[in-house]
Design a protein around this motif. Structure first.
Motif, PDB file in Angstrom:
ATOM      1  N   UNK A 108      11.861  -3.103  71.033  1.00  0.00           N
ATOM      2  CA  UNK A 108      12.163  -3.076  69.605  1.00  0.00           C
ATOM      3  C   UNK A 108      13.118  -1.930  69.262  1.00  0.00           C
ATOM      4  N   UNK A 109      12.867  -0.782  69.819  1.00  0.00           N
ATOM      5  CA  UNK A 109      13.712   0.376  69.565  1.00  0.00           C
ATOM      6  C   UNK A 109      15.131   0.106  70.077  1.00  0.00           C
ATOM      7  N   UNK A 211       4.945  -8.462  56.124  1.00  0.00           N
ATOM      8  CA  UNK A 211       4.090  -7.343  56.546  1.00  0.00           C
ATOM      9  C   UNK A 211       4.813  -6.456  57.560  1.00  0.00           C
ATOM     10  N   UNK A 214       8.112  -4.693  55.848  1.00  0.00           N
ATOM     11  CA  UNK A 214       7.951  -3.620  54.860  1.00  0.00           C
ATOM     12  C   UNK A 214       7.324  -2.378  55.495  1.00  0.00           C
ATOM     13  N   UNK A 215       6.635  -2.544  56.623  1.00  0.00           N
ATOM     14  CA  UNK A 215       5.990  -1.393  57.253  1.00  0.00           C
ATOM     15  C   UNK A 215       6.798  -0.790  58.383  1.00  0.00           C
ATOM     16  N   UNK A 217       9.514   1.303  60.445  1.00  0.00           N
ATOM     17  CA  UNK A 217      10.196   2.587  60.325  1.00  0.00           C
ATOM     18  C   UNK A 217      11.494   2.603  61.127  1.00  0.00           C
ATOM     19  N   UNK A 218      11.457   1.985  62.310  1.00  0.00           N
ATOM     20  CA  UNK A 218      12.547   2.080  63.273  1.00  0.00           C
ATOM     21  C   UNK A 218      13.875   1.530  62.763  1.00  0.00           C
ATOM     22  N   UNK A 221      15.552   3.406  60.016  1.00  0.00           N
ATOM     23  CA  UNK A 221      15.847   4.758  60.483  1.00  0.00           C
ATOM     24  C   UNK A 221      17.078   4.764  61.386  1.00  0.00           C
ATOM     25  N   UNK A 222      17.183   3.770  62.261  1.00  0.00           N
ATOM     26  CA  UNK A 222      18.325   3.738  63.179  1.00  0.00           C
ATOM     27  C   UNK A 222      19.561   3.157  62.511  1.00  0.00           C
ATOM     28  N   UNK A 232       8.362   3.489  54.577  1.00  0.00           N
ATOM     29  CA  UNK A 232       7.907   4.066  55.847  1.00  0.00           C
ATOM     30  C   UNK A 232       8.689   5.325  56.241  1.00  0.00           C
ATOM     31  N   UNK A 235       7.216   8.093  54.294  1.00  0.00           N
ATOM     32  CA  UNK A 235       5.911   8.479  54.835  1.00  0.00           C
ATOM     33  C   UNK A 235       6.095   9.391  56.059  1.00  0.00           C
ATOM     34  N   UNK A 236       7.001   8.984  56.962  1.00  0.00           N
ATOM     35  CA  UNK A 236       7.232   9.769  58.170  1.00  0.00           C
ATOM     36  C   UNK A 236       7.800  11.145  57.825  1.00  0.00           C
ATOM     37  N   UNK A 252       0.902   5.394  51.937  1.00  0.00           N
ATOM     38  CA  UNK A 252       0.418   4.300  52.785  1.00  0.00           C
ATOM     39  C   UNK A 252      -0.490   3.359  52.007  1.00  0.00           C
TER      40      UNK A 252
END
Lengths: 275, 332, 255
Positions: A108-109, A211, A214-215, A217-218, A221-222, A232, A235-236, A252
C-alpha cells in the motif's frame, strides 16, 4: 459447547477492540496541561474541533475527498466488472479479473509512492505530455488533492471491481433473459433488474471504500502534500508533534461518528457478513 | 445387535406449536417400522428424538429398556441414515464407512476390513478407495447405509433415505433395504411420506398426522381395515359415503352409522354390498385397470371412483349395476 | 457497443497497471532518480536493497507477524463461526455484530485505541503488540469467510459424525475443518496479505523492531530513489506469487 467455542473470539474482540475504544473515548474528555494529561470530563476537545477552522477544515476535506473517491470509484468499477462478467469469455474471466486487480497486491505504501513517480513534476505523465507538445509547462498534479483522489481511486476501483464482479456473476442469466423476453431493452434490463439485484453488493463495497478511504493516512500524506490536511493526517500530527493524545482521541471519535453515520445511511443494503 | 424402542407419552413443543402430542409407541427388537405421514406430521421430529438430535419437551424414550434422557447421539445405540446422506466429501468410502469405528478406537486394519465387508453388503465391493463425488445418487445412499451399519447399532434410523432417488431406483432400493434388514436383524425405523414405499418394506406402518399416531398395523391390515379416516385416505384412494339410520345417499345399507369406506378396486358388478345402477361419467385407462368415475342413479350428485378390469369396454354414459365386495365403516 | 467495451477494458487496465509498470521499470534505472529519462539497465539497486540489514530484518518481522497473527485470527474466527452457525445461542445476532464490528472501523482508530490501552496498562510496544492489532482487523474477515461457507452440507456431515460417536473436538478436526479447507485457506492467505501490507497499526504499535511497510515508510522520508522501487518490486513479486499459488492450489481445487 457453543459458548466455549465463541468465547475466545468474543474475549479477544472485547479486550482489544471494545475496551481500547472505550479507553480512547474516555481519554478524549481529558485535556493537556503542558505535557501532562489531565483526566476528567472536559468537552473542550470537541468544542475545539468544531470551532477551530483548521480542524473543521480537515474534517470537511476528508469528507469531500471520500465522497468524490467513493462515487468515482463505483462509477468506474461497475462497467469494468460488468465487462469482465458479461463480455469476456467464461474461461478467461478469472484471468481477466486476476489481472485487473493484480496491482492490489503491491504494498500500500509503495503504491502511493509509485503514483508520486507517475504524477510528479518530472514524472511519466508530465514527460509524456511535454514531449507530445500538449503542454509547455509541467502540470502540478503531485502534492494536490487531485493526486490524492487519483491514488485512492486506483486502489478502490480494484477493490470494487472484485466485489461487484462477485455479485454480477452470481446472478442467474435467466434474469436478463426474462427481462429481455418481456420486452426490456439493454438499459431497462440494467436499470430495473441487474442494478437492483446487485445493489447490496455495490453498497457494501462503497461502504468499505468509505471506511477505508476516510481513515487512511498514507495516500494523502504521500500524494496530497502539505497544502491541506485530512482528518487522519491531523490525528497523526497531534500524536507526533504535540503528543496531544486527548485531542487525537477526540478527533478519532469524530471520525468514528462519521463512519457510523455512513453505516446507518447504507445499513438497509449492507451485507457485511457476506463480503 | 438389536433392541426394542419404547416411546412413552412423548410430547414436543416448538414455542406454541405442538409437533408431537403425547405419542406412545412400542417397537419390537428386529422389527422394520415405517413412520408414514404428510410433511409436518411429526414423523421426522419423532425420529430425531429417538436419535437424540432433539430432546422431547416431555415423555421418555427407552432403547433396549434403557432410558435415553440426556444421552447424546454419539452415546446412543442408534445411528442415522440422513436424507442427504451427509457423506464426508473429503474422505474415501472406506474412511467414511470406517469413521464410526475410528471414533471407537478400532485399529486401521480392522476398520478397513469392516468397511470392505459393509461395502460388500450394500453391493459396492472393491470401491473402498473412491470418494463420494465419484458415485451416483443410489450408490451414495448405499454408502450412507453401510456407514451407519458399520458400528453395529441396535437401532438404525432412516430419514427419508430414498427421497432423493428417482422412482425406478427407489423401488429397487426398497427391496434391497428390506433384504439387508433381514440379514443384519437390526431394528429399522424408517421415515417416509410415500405410502407405496411404506407398504413395500414395513413389518408395521405407523401413520402419523398432526403430531399424533393415526393408525398402526401391518401394511395389509392398515390398507384393508384402517382404523381412522385419515389413514384410510393416506394409504390409498378411498370412496367415503356417510351412512345414517341404515341409509346411504344411494339407498339402504345394512351397516352401522358412520362413514362407509370403499376402495375403488373393491367395487365391481358382483359386489355383495349393493350400490345399485350407476351411470359412468368418464373413464381413463391406467394400464393395469380402467379408472372410472360413476354416479349412482339414486344419488346423481355423488361421485364414486371405481377400478374396472383392464379389458372392460365401458364408455361414458353406460349404466352398470355395481356393488362393494369389501368395505369398512369408520366413525365420522 | 462491443468495441467500446474492449476500449474501456484496455483503458482500465492501463490505468491500473500504470504505477506498477513505472515502479518496476525504474527499479532498473541506472541513475539516482526513478523518473524519465531511462538511463540504462542495472540490477545494482536490488543488490543494495538485499544487502541492507534493517530492510531484511523488517521483512522477516513482517512475515512472522503476518503468519502468527493470521493463524490466531483464523482459529478464533473459525471456532466462533462454527459455534454461531450451529448452535442457537441467545444473543447470537448481537455476537455476530460484535465480531464483525472491527471491519467497519478505520485501522487508525483501532491503532490509536490499542495505543491508548497499552500506554495505560504499561505494555511495551513490540512486534507482539502490532500482532495483537492485526488479529483484531483479521478476525472479522476470517469469521465472515468461514461463517459464510458453512452450509447445510457441513451441518449434516457434522451431525452424522456426532451420530457415529465422534466427540466435539474430533468433529471439528476430522470433519468441519477438512470440509472447509478451501475457505479456511482463503481466509488465512487474505489475512496474511492484509497483515503483511498493513501500515498504520504497525507504525503506531511497534517501536524498535518494525515491519516492512514501516521500514519502507522511513525510506520514503529521504526522498525518491530507485532503491525504493526495487523494494516495492520485490514485495509485489512476493505478494503476486502468493496470490497465484492461492489461485492454483486452493481455488482451482475447490471447484
Amino acid at each position: 459447547m457453543g459458548w466455549g467455542l465463541v468465547a475466545p473470539a468474543l474475549l479477544w474482540t472485547a479486550a482489544f477492540f471494545v475496551l481500547p475504544f472505550a479507553a480512547m473515548v474516555a481519554l478524549s474528555f481529558a485535556h493537556m496541561e503542558g505535557r501532562e494529561v489531565v483526566r476528567g470530563f472536559d468537552p473542550g476537545n470537541y468544542i475545539r474541533i468544531f470551532t477551530d477552522w483548521t480542524m473543521l477544515k480537515a474534517l470537511i476535506n476528508s469528507l469531500e475527498i471520500t465522497v468524490v473517491v467513493t462515487v468515482v470509484s463505483v462509477v468506474l468499477a461497475y462497467p469494468l466488472a460488468a465487462i469482465i462478467a458479461f463480455r469476456v469469455p467464461a474461461r478467461w474471466q478469472r484471468l481477466a479479473l486476476l489481472l485487473a486487480v493484480l496491482p492490489f497486491w503491491t504494498s500500500y505504501v509503495v503504491r502511493s509512492y509509485a503514483w508520486l513517480l507517475v504524477l510528479g513534476q518530472n514524472g511519466v505523465v508530465n514527460k509524456a505530455l511535454l514531449s507530445l507538445g500538449l503542454i509547455t509547462e509541467p502540470l502540478e498534479i503531485a502534492a494536490t488533492r487531485t493526486a490524492t483522489v487519483i491514488g485512492f481511486v486506483h486502489f478502490f476501483v480494484m477493490l470494487l471491481t472484485l466485489t461487484i464482479y462477485a455479485n454480477l456473476i452470481q446472478l442467474s442469466p435467466n434474469y436478463a433473459r426474462a427481462a429481455a423476453d418481456l420486452g426490456a431493452g439493454r438499459w431497462q434490463t440494467f436499470r430495473h433488474v441487474i442494478l437492483p439485484l446487485t445493489l447490496p453488493g455495490v453498497v457494501t463495497g462503497a461502504f468499505l471504500t468509505f471506511v477505508l478511504c476516510i481513515g487512511d493516512y498514507i495516500t494523502p500524506q504521500i500524494l496530497g502534500g502539505n497544502a491541506e490536511l485530512t482528518l487522519p493526517q491531523l490525528i497523526m500530527l497531534q500524536l507526533g508533534r504535540s503528543g496531544n493524545f486527548p485531542l487525537a482521541s477526540a478527533l478519532s471519535v469524530v471520525l468514528m461518528a462519521v463512519v457510523t453515520l455512513a453505516y446507518f445511511a447504507s445499513s438497509r443494503w449492507l451485507r457485511l457478513d457476506r463480503v | 445387535m438389536t433392541a426394542g424402542v419404547s416411546i412413552r407419552a412423548v410430547t414436543q413443543r416448538y414455542g406454541s406449536a405442538l409437533a408431537l402430542d403425547a405419542v406412545d409407541l412400542e417397537i419390537a427388537a428386529g422389527e422394520f417400522v415405517v413412520l408414514l405421514g404428510p410433511s409436518g406430521c411429526g414423523k421426522t421430529t419423532l425420529l430425531n428424538i429417538i436419535g437424540g438430535f432433539a430432546e422431547p419437551t416431555s415423555g421418555s424414550v427407552l432403547i433396549g429398556g434403557r432410558d435415553m434422557a440426556g444421552v447424546a447421539p454419539k452415546d446412543r445405540p442408534t445411528t442415522t441414515v440422513f436424507q442427504d446422506y451427509a457423506l464426508f466429501p473429503h474422505m474415501t468410502l472406506a474412511e467414511n464407512v470406517g469413521f464410526g469405528l475410528r471414533m471407537r478406537g478400532v485399529s486401521r486394519a480392522a476398520r478397513d476390513a469392516k468397511a470392505e465387508e459393509m461395502l460388500a453388503l450394500v453391493g459396492l465391493e472393491g470401491r473402498a478407495a473412491r470418494r463420494p463425488h465419484e458415485l451416483s445418487g443410489g450408490q451414495r445412499q448405499r454408502v450412507a447405509l453401510a456407514r451407519a451399519l458399520a458400528v453395529e447399532p441396535d437401532v438404525l434410523l432412516l430419514d427419508e433415505p430414498l427421497g432423493a432417488l428417482d422412482l425406478k431406483l427407489r423401488r429397487a432400493m426398497q427391496d434391497e433395504l428390506k433384504a439387508i434388514q433381514r440379514r443384519v436383524g437390526t431394528t429399522f425405523v424408517h421415515v417416509t411420506h410415500d405410502q407405496e414405499e411404506a407398504m413395500a418394506i414395513a413389518d408395521r406402518i405407523v401413520v402419523m398426522n398432526g403430531g399424533r399416531i393415526a393408525d398402526v398395523g401391518p401394511p395389509r391390515e392398515l390398507y384393508l381395515r384402517p382404523k381412522s379416516l385419515f389413514s384410510a385416505g393416506f394409504m390409498g384412494e378411498v370412496n367415503k359415503v356417510p351412512v345414517k339410520g341404515g341409509a346411504a345417499a344411494f339407498g339402504p345399507v345394512a351397516v352401522p352409522d358412520g362413514v362407509l369406506c370403499i376402495r375403488p378396486e373393491a367395487i365391481s358388478e358382483g359386489g355383495r354390498l349393493r350400490i345399485g345402477p350407476c351411470r359412468v361419467v368418464e373413464t381413463v385407462f391406467f394400464g393395469t385397470y380402467l379408472r372410472a368415475h360413476v354416479a349412482p342413479l339414486a344419488a346423481p350428485d355423488l361421485r364414486l371412483v371405481v377400478h374396472l378390469p383392464q379389458g372392460a369396454e365401458v364408455a361414458a354414459g353406460a349404466v352398470m349395476d355395481l356393488g362393494a365386495q369389501d368395505f369398512t365403516v369408520l366413525e365420522a | 457497443m462491443r468495441a467500446l467495451s474492449w476500449a474501456y477494458l484496455a483503458v482500465a487496465y492501463a490505468f491500473v497497471f500504470l504505477p506498477v509498470v513505472v515502479l518496476v521499470a525504474f527499479s532498473f534505472q541506472d541513475g539516482r532518480l526513478p523518473v524519465p529519462p531511462f538511463q540504462g539497465f542495472t540490477l545494482d539497486w536490488y543488490g543494495r536493497v538485499l544487502g541492507e540489514r534493517d530492510l531484511m530484518e523488517a521483512l522477516v518481522n513482517s512475515a512472522l507477524v503476518a503468519a502468527v497473527s493470521s493463524l490466531i485470527a483464523l482459529i478464533l474466527g473459525f471456532l466462533a463461526a462454527h459455534a454461531l452457525a450451529r448452535v442457537r445461542l441467545p444473543g447470537s445476532v448481537l455476537m455476530r455484530g460484535v465480531l464483525i464490528a472491527p471491519m467497519t472501523v478505520s485501522y487508525l482508530i483501532i491503532a490509536l485505541g490499542l495505543l491508548t490501552l497499552f500506554n495505560q496498562a504499561g505494555v511495551r510496544l513490540s512486534l507482539w503488540t502490532a500482532g495483537v492489532g492485526h488479529v483484531v482487523i483479521n478476525l472479522p474477515l476470517c469469521f465472515a469467510i468461514t461463517y459464510a461457507a458453512m452450509g447445510d452440507q457441513q451441518r449434516n456431515a457434522e451431525r452424522a459424525a456426532r451420530d457415529l460417536g465422534a466427540p466435539e473436538w474430533k468433529v471439528l478436526a476430522l470433519v468441519s475443518a477438512p470440509m472447509l479447507a478451501a475457505p479456511l485457506a482463503a481466509a488465512f492467505f487474505l489475512s496474511v496479505t492484509f497483515s503483511w501490507d498493513e501500515f498504520i497499526i504497525a507504525f503506531l504499535l511497534t517501536r524498535f523492531d518494525v515491519t516492512l511497510p514501516v521500514e519502507i515508510w522511513s525510506m520514503l522520508r529521504s526522498g525518491i530513489s530507485p532503491a525504493t522501487n526495487a523494494v516495492g518490486s520485490l514485495v509485489f513479486l512476493v505478494s503476486v506469487t502468493l496470490v497465484i499459488l492461492l489461485e492454483v492450489f486452493v481455488f482451482r481445487r475447490a471447484k
